[in-house]
Design a protein around this motif. Structure first.
Motif, PDB file in Angstrom:
ATOM      1  N   PHE A 185      -5.738   4.953  -8.271  1.00  0.00           N
ATOM      2  CA  PHE A 185      -4.994   4.311  -7.183  1.00  0.00           C
ATOM      3  C   PHE A 185      -5.173   2.799  -7.237  1.00  0.00           C
ATOM      4  CE2 PHE A 185      -4.747   2.532  -2.888  1.00  0.00           C
ATOM      5  CZ  PHE A 185      -3.396   2.785  -2.650  1.00  0.00           C
TER       6      PHE A 185
ATOM      7  N   TYR B 162       1.495   6.140  -7.217  1.00  0.00           N
ATOM      8  CA  TYR B 162       0.339   6.878  -7.692  1.00  0.00           C
ATOM      9  C   TYR B 162       0.649   8.378  -7.712  1.00  0.00           C
ATOM     10  CZ  TYR B 162      -4.346   8.840  -7.772  1.00  0.00           C
ATOM     11  OH  TYR B 162      -5.456   9.575  -8.095  1.00  0.00           O
ATOM     12  N   LYS B 163       1.239   8.851  -6.623  1.00  0.00           N
ATOM     13  CA  LYS B 163       1.565  10.268  -6.518  1.00  0.00           C
ATOM     14  C   LYS B 163       2.565  10.666  -7.613  1.00  0.00           C
ATOM     15  CE  LYS B 163       3.061  13.783  -3.249  1.00  0.00           C
ATOM     16  NZ  LYS B 163       4.031  14.316  -4.207  1.00  0.00           N
TER      17      LYS B 163
ATOM     18  N   ARG C 298       0.831  -1.206   0.000  1.00  0.00           N
ATOM     19  CA  ARG C 298       0.000   0.000   0.000  1.00  0.00           C
ATOM     20  C   ARG C 298       0.871   1.264   0.000  1.00  0.00           C
ATOM     21  NH1 ARG C 298      -5.195   1.755   0.404  1.00  0.00           N
ATOM     22  NH2 ARG C 298      -5.919  -0.333  -0.049  1.00  0.00           N
ATOM     23  N   THR C 299       1.889   1.269   0.842  1.00  0.00           N
ATOM     24  CA  THR C 299       2.795   2.428   0.889  1.00  0.00           C
ATOM     25  C   THR C 299       3.432   2.640  -0.480  1.00  0.00           C
ATOM     26  OG1 THR C 299       3.360   1.828   3.150  1.00  0.00           O
ATOM     27  CG2 THR C 299       4.855   3.358   2.067  1.00  0.00           C
TER      28      THR C 299
ATOM     29  N   GLU D 113       0.910   3.998  -2.993  1.00  0.00           N
ATOM     30  CA  GLU D 113       0.629   5.418  -2.750  1.00  0.00           C
ATOM     31  C   GLU D 113       1.721   6.290  -3.367  1.00  0.00           C
ATOM     32  OE1 GLU D 113       0.133   5.563   1.482  1.00  0.00           O
ATOM     33  OE2 GLU D 113      -1.934   4.818   1.329  1.00  0.00           O
TER      34      GLU D 113
END
Ligand code: DC
Length: 231
Positions: free
Chosen positions: A175, A163-164, A156-157, A160
Motif C-alpha cells: 500500500f 492497491y486493491k 488516499r482513496t 486504496e
C-alpha cells in the motif's frame, strides 16, 4: 436517445476511477472508448525494453529518434474488453505493472512523445462517438469536446483503489509504495510544462470519494443525456 454523436473527455488524477467510468459510459451509449494513459504506458514499456530507461532516467534523444518505430493501437477482445497493442503485441497486462507506473510520468513529460500521441488521439476522435480518458483530453486533445468531466478524489482513496486493483490482478505491491506512486505522479502530472493536468474551464467536476460505482455511472449518463438532448 438522440442520434447526435459527441466527443466526451474524462480527465483527472491517476486511479480516480476515471477509466472504469469512461469505459462503462462508452459501453452504455455505444461509443468507442480510448484509454490515452495506456498509450503513454505502451511508449514507456517500449523504452524500458530497449534499455532507454535507467533508474527513472529516460534517454530522451534516443526515444524521440525511435518514435516512428512505435505503433500503438487498440484491439477489441471477444469478452468486450480491449487490449492495448504495441507493434501488434498485446501488452495490456504488462503496461499495468508497477515498474511501468513508476516510469511513465518521465516519458509523458517529453514534448515529442506528447505531440505524437495527441495527434493519434485526435485521429481516433475524427468520427466523434468517442469517450477518451486521460489528463489533457479536455484541455489539449479535444478542447472543443461537447462533454468534459474532471474526476477528483483524495490521494488516499485513490491509492486504496489502485492497491486493491493490483492485488486482485495478482500484481505484487505494498500500500505504501502505491500511495507514494500516486502522490509522486500527481506532482509530476500537475507541474510538467507541456499540457499539465488541469481542469478545463468548461469541465464539470466529479469528486467521487464518497460515491459508489453505480452512482458515478448514473451521474455520467445523466450528464450525457442532458447534453445530447439539449438542442
Ligand atoms: O491514467 P494512467 O495512470 O494510466 O496514465 C499513465 C500516465 O500517463 C500518467 O502518469 C500520466 C500520463 N498521461 C498523460 O500525461 N496524459 C494523458 N492524456 C494520459 C496519461
Amino acid at each position: 436517445m438522440s442520434d447526435k454523436k459527441i466527443i466526451i473527455a474524462v480527465d483527472g488524477y491517476s486511479s480516480s476511477g476515471k477509466s472504469s467510468m469512461a469505459r462503462a459510459l462508452a459501453s452504455a451509449i455505444g461509443y468507442r472508448y480510448i484509454d490515452s494513459g495506456a498509450m503513454y504506458r505502451a511508449v514507456t514499456l517500449w523504452a524500458m525494453r530497449h534499455g532507454m530507461v535507467e533508474s527513472g532516467n529516460v534517454d530522451v534523444d534516443a526515444l524521440v529518434m525511435a518514435l516512428p518505430e512505435i505503433r500503438i493501437n487498440f484491439r477489441p477482445n471477444p469478452d468486450g474488453t480491449q487490449s492495448t497493442m504495441l507493434n501488434d503485441e498485446d501488452v495490456e497486462s504488462e503496461i499495468r505493472r508497477m515498474e511501468v507506473s513508476n516510469n511513465v510520468s518521465q516519458v509523458a513529460v517529453i514534448p515529442e512523445v506528447r505531440h505524437r500521441l495527441v495527434a493519434l488521439q485526435q485521429d481516433f476522435g475524427r468520427e466523434k462517438g468517442i469517450v477518451m480518458d486521460g489528463r489533457d483530453i479536455g484541455t489539449t486533445v479535444f478542447p472543443d469536446a461537447e462533454m468534459k468531466v474532471f474526476v477528483s478524489a483524495s490521494p488516499r482513496t485513490r491509492a486504496e483503489r489502485r492497491y486493491k486493483e493490483l492485488i486482485d490482478k495478482g500484481v505484487p505491491a505494498t500500500f505504501e509504495e502505491v500511495l507514494e506512486n500516486v502522490v509522486k505522479r500527481d506532482h509530476i502530472d500537475e507541474t510538467r510544462e507541456e499540457s499539465p493536468l488541469r481542469k478545463a474551464d468548461d469541465a464539470t467536476v466529479l469528486d467521487n470519494s464518497e460515491m459508489s460505482v453505480g452512482e458515478q455511472n448514473e451521474w455520467l449518463l445523466s450528464l450525457f443525456n442532458s447534453i445530447v438532448n439539449a438542442d
